[in-house]
Enzyme design. Structure first.
Site, PDB file in Angstrom:
ATOM      1  CG  MET A 101      -1.926  -1.135   1.259  1.00  0.00           C
ATOM      2  SD  MET A 101      -3.145  -1.039  -0.084  1.00  0.00           S
ATOM      3  CE  MET A 101      -4.085   0.417   0.432  1.00  0.00           C
ATOM      4  CG  LEU A 298      -2.316   8.821  -0.758  1.00  0.00           C
ATOM      5  CD1 LEU A 298      -0.816   8.792  -0.458  1.00  0.00           C
ATOM      6  CD2 LEU A 298      -2.590   8.319  -2.164  1.00  0.00           C
ATOM      7  N   GLY A 299      -5.707   7.438   2.286  1.00  0.00           N
ATOM      8  CA  GLY A 299      -6.304   6.511   3.231  1.00  0.00           C
ATOM      9  C   GLY A 299      -5.280   5.762   4.052  1.00  0.00           C
ATOM     10  CD  GLU A 300      -5.825   2.517   3.109  1.00  0.00           C
ATOM     11  OE1 GLU A 300      -5.042   2.910   2.222  1.00  0.00           O
ATOM     12  OE2 GLU A 300      -7.060   2.553   2.992  1.00  0.00           O
ATOM     13  N   GLY A 301      -4.142   6.122   6.944  1.00  0.00           N
ATOM     14  CA  GLY A 301      -3.179   6.868   7.742  1.00  0.00           C
ATOM     15  C   GLY A 301      -1.980   7.383   6.979  1.00  0.00           C
TER      16      GLY A 301
END
Length: 329
Positions: A101, A298-301
């Protein structure tokens, strides 16, 4: 009526939150006045003083930044109003575990530790449009699990999340804690945004009369990742660890804590200014100052991991910058 018993420890904790370290903060301000009397180093100076306030060290340092990503599934996703299927949560977690990711690469680039917590992905929470997400005991236990995010030691805690349906839960929580309608707090302008707003509105109607207490709001409208974030923020406050928040679920958790105690977020910053207007209003309402003025969706921190470089630079500037030997004019 609620028993309140599973939440008693958290309510007590919220009533006696630790304050910033006045001596460390004052020392940081004095040093800043010496090394940059004209500019105060701008954003970097502000971040350096914030770090000193909440770490208790002058000059502060960022040596062990940690990003925790909480992953949960939501029963409300069964209505199909999400951009991804519910199965995407587990797929993202697995891809992140494999290092594939964007957040993985950003963590490597900025020397940030990464932990991803699977919060019973095979057991979605209840459908909030018809009933509560969690019972009190389960919600309190998830908050306690979130408090483990600081285990192992860190001097800057970054918090992100992943969870299909979590955006609907976040909308409902924001509306319940900030007022207004679900549509006022619905993020996105895609074709399904109206359906997400309608589901959040149904959830608010289903739980009407039970949302005056932030803890009860959390267990009825939130999800496991939101509950875990609440616990992580509280644990960091107790241990004097500065926090960077990222994403709409983090904003929902922050809104719950703010409703319980307006001073609960003083040790937190938002990693990046939300591009979405509803989320930007939520951040402004909470008084959350941002590190980056970039669209890092982008998401996920990922935005929090990216912001670590700026926060680390702020600490190094306060420690290493020296006054100019001669005036510039």
């Amino acid at each position: 009526m609620t028993t309140g018993l599973p939440f008693d420890d958290y309510r007590a904790l919220l009533a006696r939150l630790p304050e910033p370290d006045e001596a460390a903060g004052a020392a940081a301000r004095r040093r800043l006045a010496r090394i940059a009397p004209d500019t105060g180093l701008g954003l970097l100076g502000d971040l350096a003083v914030w770090l000193a306030d909440w770490s208790g060290r002058t000059p502060p340092s960022v040596n062990r930044p940690q990003l925790v990503v909480f992953a949960g599934n939501h029963g409300v996703a069964r209505h199909g109003a999400t951009l991804r299927p519910a199965s995407a949560t587990a797929a993202i977690v697995e891809h992140c575990a494999a290092g594939g990711m964007p957040v993985n690469q950003i963590c490597v680039a900025n020397d940030v530790g990464l932990k991803v917590y699977d919060l019973a992905l095979d057991m979605p929470t209840g459908d909030i449009s018809t009933g509560p997400a969690l019972d009190e005991r389960g919600c309190a236990a998830t908050m306690a699990f979130g408090m483990e995010a600081t285990a192992g030691g860190t001097d800057l805690l970054c918090i992100g999340s992943v969870g299909v349906g979590g955006e609907i839960a976040a909308t409902a929580v924001l509306a319940a804690t900030a007022g207004g309608t679900a549509a006022d707090w619905t993020a996105g302008t895609d074709a399904l945004a109206g359906e997400r707003a309608a589901l959040a509105a149904r959830a608010l109607a289903a739980h009407r009369g039970h949302l005056a207490d932030p803890m009860e709001t959390l267990r009825r409208l939130g999800g496991r990742e939101i509950a875990a974030i609440v616990g992580a923020i509280l644990a960091a406050r107790v241990q004097k660890i500065p926090v960077l928040l990222d994403g709409d679920q983090a904003l929902a958790a922050a809104s719950l804590l703010h409703a319980a105690n307006p001073a609960a977020l003083a040790h937190c910053r938002l990693a990046a200014r939300p591009a979405d207007a509803a989320l930007a209003r939520a951040a402004d309402r909470l008084g959350l100052r941002t590190v980056l003025s970039l669209d890092v969706d982008l998401g996920e921190g990922a935005a929090a991991a990216l912001a670590v470089a700026t926060v680390r630079a702020a600490a190094l500037c306060l420690a290493g910058v020296q006054p100019l030997p001669v005036p510039l004019q």
